[in-house]
Design an enzyme around this catalytic site. Structure first.
Site, PDB file in Angstrom:
ATOM      1  N   THR A  74       0.837  -1.211   0.000  1.00  0.00           N
ATOM      2  CA  THR A  74       0.000   0.000   0.000  1.00  0.00           C
ATOM      3  C   THR A  74       0.868   1.256   0.000  1.00  0.00           C
ATOM      4  OG1 THR A  74      -1.654  -1.221   1.258  1.00  0.00           O
ATOM      5  CG2 THR A  74      -1.852   1.184   1.264  1.00  0.00           C
ATOM      6  N   ALA A 102      12.682  -4.723  -2.620  1.00  0.00           N
ATOM      7  CA  ALA A 102      12.511  -6.054  -2.026  1.00  0.00           C
ATOM      8  C   ALA A 102      11.044  -6.293  -1.709  1.00  0.00           C
ATOM      9  CB  ALA A 102      13.349  -6.165  -0.750  1.00  0.00           C
ATOM     10  N   GLU A 111       9.054   9.867  10.033  1.00  0.00           N
ATOM     11  CA  GLU A 111       7.880  10.749  10.075  1.00  0.00           C
ATOM     12  C   GLU A 111       6.577  10.000   9.769  1.00  0.00           C
ATOM     13  OE1 GLU A 111       7.889  14.420  10.681  1.00  0.00           O
ATOM     14  OE2 GLU A 111       5.880  13.636  11.064  1.00  0.00           O
ATOM     15  N   VAL A 113       3.868   7.891  12.465  1.00  0.00           N
ATOM     16  CA  VAL A 113       2.760   8.410  13.286  1.00  0.00           C
ATOM     17  C   VAL A 113       1.973   9.430  12.478  1.00  0.00           C
ATOM     18  CG1 VAL A 113       2.098   9.571  15.427  1.00  0.00           C
ATOM     19  CG2 VAL A 113       4.168   8.164  15.377  1.00  0.00           C
ATOM     20  N   GLY A 122      -7.430   0.761   2.415  1.00  0.00           N
ATOM     21  CA  GLY A 122      -5.986   0.678   2.672  1.00  0.00           C
ATOM     22  C   GLY A 122      -5.565   1.296   3.995  1.00  0.00           C
ATOM     23  N   GLU A 124      -4.363  -2.166   9.171  1.00  0.00           N
ATOM     24  CA  GLU A 124      -3.154  -2.988   9.100  1.00  0.00           C
ATOM     25  C   GLU A 124      -3.533  -4.351   8.523  1.00  0.00           C
ATOM     26  OE1 GLU A 124       0.000  -1.784  10.099  1.00  0.00           O
ATOM     27  OE2 GLU A 124      -1.188   0.035  10.148  1.00  0.00           O
ATOM     28  N   ASP A 181      -1.886  -0.380  17.524  1.00  0.00           N
ATOM     29  CA  ASP A 181      -1.292   0.596  16.592  1.00  0.00           C
ATOM     30  C   ASP A 181      -1.206   1.980  17.252  1.00  0.00           C
ATOM     31  OD1 ASP A 181      -0.639   1.368  13.633  1.00  0.00           O
ATOM     32  OD2 ASP A 181      -2.208   2.767  14.235  1.00  0.00           O
ATOM     33  N   LYS A 198       2.127   4.272  18.408  1.00  0.00           N
ATOM     34  CA  LYS A 198       2.321   5.678  18.042  1.00  0.00           C
ATOM     35  C   LYS A 198       2.454   6.539  19.302  1.00  0.00           C
ATOM     36  CE  LYS A 198      -0.142   5.073  13.698  1.00  0.00           C
ATOM     37  NZ  LYS A 198      -1.467   4.980  13.070  1.00  0.00           N
TER      38      LYS A 198
HETATM   39  P1  NDP Z   1       1.475  -3.886   2.942  1.00  0.00           P
HETATM   40  O1  NDP Z   1       1.097  -5.161   3.621  1.00  0.00           O
HETATM   41  O2  NDP Z   1       0.527  -3.299   1.973  1.00  0.00           O
HETATM   42  O3  NDP Z   1       2.880  -4.094   2.188  1.00  0.00           O
HETATM   43  C1  NDP Z   1       3.944  -4.781   2.763  1.00  0.00           C
HETATM   44  C2  NDP Z   1       5.018  -4.991   1.714  1.00  0.00           C
HETATM   45  O4  NDP Z   1       6.115  -5.660   2.321  1.00  0.00           O
HETATM   46  C3  NDP Z   1       4.590  -5.858   0.529  1.00  0.00           C
HETATM   47  O5  NDP Z   1       5.098  -5.331  -0.670  1.00  0.00           O
HETATM   48  C4  NDP Z   1       5.253  -7.207   0.822  1.00  0.00           C
HETATM   49  O6  NDP Z   1       5.584  -7.932  -0.339  1.00  0.00           O
HETATM   50  C5  NDP Z   1       6.503  -6.776   1.517  1.00  0.00           C
HETATM   51  N1  NDP Z   1       7.073  -7.811   2.372  1.00  0.00           N
HETATM   52  C6  NDP Z   1       6.474  -8.496   3.366  1.00  0.00           C
HETATM   53  N2  NDP Z   1       7.332  -9.359   3.927  1.00  0.00           N
HETATM   54  C7  NDP Z   1       8.502  -9.217   3.266  1.00  0.00           C
HETATM   55  C8  NDP Z   1       9.764  -9.855   3.363  1.00  0.00           C
HETATM   56  N3  NDP Z   1       9.995 -10.788   4.271  1.00  0.00           N
HETATM   57  N4  NDP Z   1      10.766  -9.453   2.523  1.00  0.00           N
HETATM   58  C9  NDP Z   1      10.534  -8.484   1.602  1.00  0.00           C
HETATM   59  N5  NDP Z   1       9.338  -7.852   1.464  1.00  0.00           N
HETATM   60  C10 NDP Z   1       8.350  -8.233   2.277  1.00  0.00           C
HETATM   61  O7  NDP Z   1       1.827  -2.842   4.110  1.00  0.00           O
HETATM   62  P2  NDP Z   1       1.634  -1.260   4.111  1.00  0.00           P
HETATM   63  O8  NDP Z   1       2.220  -0.703   2.892  1.00  0.00           O
HETATM   64  O9  NDP Z   1       0.235  -0.920   4.458  1.00  0.00           O
HETATM   65  O10 NDP Z   1       2.494  -0.855   5.400  1.00  0.00           O
HETATM   66  C11 NDP Z   1       3.904  -0.834   5.349  1.00  0.00           C
HETATM   67  C12 NDP Z   1       4.438  -0.168   6.613  1.00  0.00           C
HETATM   68  O11 NDP Z   1       3.940   1.161   6.683  1.00  0.00           O
HETATM   69  C13 NDP Z   1       4.021  -0.827   7.924  1.00  0.00           C
HETATM   70  O12 NDP Z   1       5.038  -0.661   8.865  1.00  0.00           O
HETATM   71  C14 NDP Z   1       2.806  -0.016   8.345  1.00  0.00           C
HETATM   72  O13 NDP Z   1       2.550  -0.068   9.726  1.00  0.00           O
HETATM   73  C15 NDP Z   1       3.257   1.360   7.918  1.00  0.00           C
HETATM   74  N6  NDP Z   1       2.204   2.325   7.697  1.00  0.00           N
HETATM   75  C16 NDP Z   1       1.139   2.007   6.904  1.00  0.00           C
HETATM   76  C17 NDP Z   1       0.155   2.946   6.689  1.00  0.00           C
HETATM   77  C18 NDP Z   1      -1.044   2.649   5.842  1.00  0.00           C
HETATM   78  O14 NDP Z   1      -1.953   3.496   5.807  1.00  0.00           O
HETATM   79  N7  NDP Z   1      -1.115   1.509   5.153  1.00  0.00           N
HETATM   80  C19 NDP Z   1       0.245   4.277   7.276  1.00  0.00           C
HETATM   81  C20 NDP Z   1       1.419   4.518   8.086  1.00  0.00           C
HETATM   82  C21 NDP Z   1       2.351   3.556   8.279  1.00  0.00           C
HETATM   83  P3  NDP Z   1       4.461  -8.473  -1.381  1.00  0.00           P
HETATM   84  O15 NDP Z   1       3.993  -7.229  -2.104  1.00  0.00           O
HETATM   85  O16 NDP Z   1       5.180  -9.402  -2.264  1.00  0.00           O
HETATM   86  O17 NDP Z   1       3.398  -9.081  -0.541  1.00  0.00           O
HETATM   87  N1  HSE Z   2      -3.584   1.236  10.312  1.00  0.00           N
HETATM   88  C1  HSE Z   2      -3.135   2.565  10.570  1.00  0.00           C
HETATM   89  C2  HSE Z   2      -4.316   3.469  10.810  1.00  0.00           C
HETATM   90  C3  HSE Z   2      -2.337   3.067   9.392  1.00  0.00           C
HETATM   91  O1  HSE Z   2      -5.447   3.043  10.546  1.00  0.00           O
HETATM   92  O2  HSE Z   2      -4.123   4.561  11.305  1.00  0.00           O
HETATM   93  C4  HSE Z   2      -1.683   4.389   9.644  1.00  0.00           C
HETATM   94  O3  HSE Z   2      -0.661   4.273  10.572  1.00  0.00           O
END
Ligand code: NDP
Ligand code: HSE
Length: 437
Positions: free
Chosen positions: A17, A47, A134, A137, A192, A195, A206, A210
């Site tokens: 995401t 990766a 940044e 949170v 999206g 989590e 979560d 934060k």
């Molecule tokens: P997603 O689950 O959408 O994406 C995770 C990504 O990590 C995928 O591309 C996945 O690969 C990859 N991945 C998982 N395991 C491995 C591994 N062992 N080696 C390499 N790649 C790996 O997560 P988000 O994008 O939603 O969140 C990412 C981070 O951002 C988290 O820490 C989350 O807490 C944080 N965050 C998210 C927010 C949100 O609104 N979504 C907001 C703020 C922070 P593949 O694509 O192949 O599955």
């Molecule tokens: N799952 C988290 C939320 C993503 O809903 O706020 C942003 O950190």
């Protein structure tokens, strides 16, 4: 002919995401970013877990994908490692490796920072490397940099906020349209916000992560997720929402970080997350959908409010990009971001000593002396009553009591004693109250 721009090489760990939006923004804004930084950003590897996964029309050459994240981190030509995978391991190992090797790290991983930020900060100090987070949170809201830099000449006393977009989306839907919990959660997941496992959102993990990050920055003290008192919002019922409405309130999952003297007069820190009733006139009450808002109170600055999109791929990627620009600029100028400030070492105040207020709704027998008996229980636990409302009669009699501030332990003991009274048929709801109800 002008000299070629220098190049800052990026390794992206995770392309879900958030990561896919980071890639898109890097691509779409490449020229502006080059002009702002004075160097070209080049993505040298991405990766992921599943290399073969369809990723739409993402502007990444297929050859850049790898499932060997550690191998990518270790490459000599990588300057900045961007981690948007999440979770504790293997992310911690990758980031510690990168920082110790002097590579800049940009991460959105609040779970890791809250569980073991110390390992990352220590590795950053060891490698004289930048650690930016940044996006961890409140999504797109510039909040950590103000706490880490702009407010470093002031003394922050309290941080109160809505820092989880998913639960705010759910609670706002329950309040405005009467939507059910499951329906609203499904929608938040589709958008999206949630989590991968929404337990982290709805059970408050979560927000607690934060809160730990915010408290650490605000109070110059290492605070971990384990130090945060946490209650999720799965227990909030349609009845609670209706009861809040009757009182001119709404329910929000709040994170509260405050410093002040404990019962022995020692300066300490209280960090807590729970669903609370707040008056509709409170600025946080109007924060709807997946928006986040954070109040910061500081001795000299007074009250500051930060507001904006708190979740979702694109807003979060905006914060990640800001950190990438900062890290790239530092590399070019040979400087570093401010390192961790944890000199205050304030102790953590137990939840029982935090001063809170309760809203308690009781189903009681409607007969003489009931009110006096109930009031006696509050007095016994040294809890002062602010308001009492009685409605219904006979089998349907209901008492709604709002207290003044008291130590949370006294309030919890009051509820326990009330539950043992014959005249109390059931305790319909217990919610903490924040703001001037
Ligand atoms: P997603 O689950 O959408 O994406 C995770 C990504 O990590 C995928 O591309 C996945 O690969 C990859 N991945 C998982 N395991 C491995 C591994 N062992 N080696 C390499 N790649 C790996 O997560 P988000 O994008 O939603 O969140 C990412 C981070 O951002 C988290 O820490 C989350 O807490 C944080 N965050 C998210 C927010 C949100 O609104 N979504 C907001 C703020 C922070 P593949 O694509 O192949 O599955
Ligand atoms: N799952 C988290 C939320 C993503 O809903 O706020 C942003 O950190």
């Amino acid at each position: 002919m002008s000299a070629a721009k220098p190049v800052v090489r990026l390794a992206l760990l995770g392309c879900g995401t958030v990561g896919s939006e980071v890639v898109r923004l890097l691509h779409e804004q490449a020229d502006d970013l080059t002009a702002r930084i004075g160097a070209r950003l080049e993505l040298v590897g991405v990766a992921v877990r599943r290399i073969g996964r369809a990723r739409g029309d993402l502007p990444v050459a297929p050859g850049l994908f790898t499932s060997d994240a550690l191998g990518l981190v270790k490459r000599d030509d990588v300057d900045v490692v961007i981690e948007v995978v999440g979770g504790i391991e293997p992310a911690r190992g990758w980031l510690v490796e990168a920082l110790r090797a002097g590579k800049s790290v940009v991460t959105a991983n609040k779970a890791l920072l809250a569980e073991d930020g110390a390992s990352l900060h220590d590795a950053a100090a060891e490698g004289n490397a930048d650690l930016y987070y940044e996006a961890s949170v409140a999504g797109a809201i510039p909040l950590l940099r103000p706490l880490r830099e702009s407010l470093h000449g002031d003394r922050v006393t309290k941080v109160t906020g809505i820092v989880n977009g998913t639960t705010n989306f759910i609670l706002s839907s329950m309040d405005s349209s009467g939507a059910g919990f499951g329906e609203a959660l499904d929608e938040a997941t589709e958008l999206g916000y949630a989590e991968a496992d929404p337990t982290a959102d709805v059970e408050g993990f979560d927000a607690a992560a934060k809160a730990a990050i915010l408290a650490s920055l605000a109070f110059h003290t290492r605070v971990t997720a384990a130090d945060v008192f946490r209650e999720g919002m799965t227990g909030v019922t349609a009845g609670d929402v209706a009861s809040a409405k009757e009182m001119g309130c709404t329910i929000k999952l709040l994170c509260i970080c405050e410093r002040g003297p404990d019962s022995s007069g020692t300066e300490s820190v209280s960090v807590r997350v729970y669903p609370a009733m707040i008056p509709r006139s409170h600025p946080l009450a109007s924060v709807g959908d997946a928006f986040n808002a954070v109040f910061v109170e500081a001795e000299a600055a007074g009250q500051l409010m930060f507001y904006g999109p708190g979740a979702g791929g694109t807003p979060t990627a905006s914060a990640v990009l800001g950190d990438i620009v900062a890290a790239a600029r530092n590399r070019l100028s040979g400087t570093r971001a401010p390192s961790e400030s944890n000199y205050a070492h304030l102790p953590i105040r137990p939840m029982g000593e935090a001063v809170t207020r309760y809203h308690i709704s009781l189903d009681v027998a409607d007969r003489q002396g009931v009110l006096a008996t109930v009031a006696g229980v509050f007095a016994h636990h040294e809890v002062s009553i602010a308001t009492v409302r009685q409605s219904g009669r006979d089998q349907d009699a209901k008492l709604v009591i709002v207290t003044h501030g008291a130590p949370d332990a006294n309030l919890a003991a009051t509820v326990e004693s009330l539950s043992k009274l014959d005249i109390v048929r059931s305790i319909a709801s217990v919610l903490r109250v924040e703001g001037g109800v």
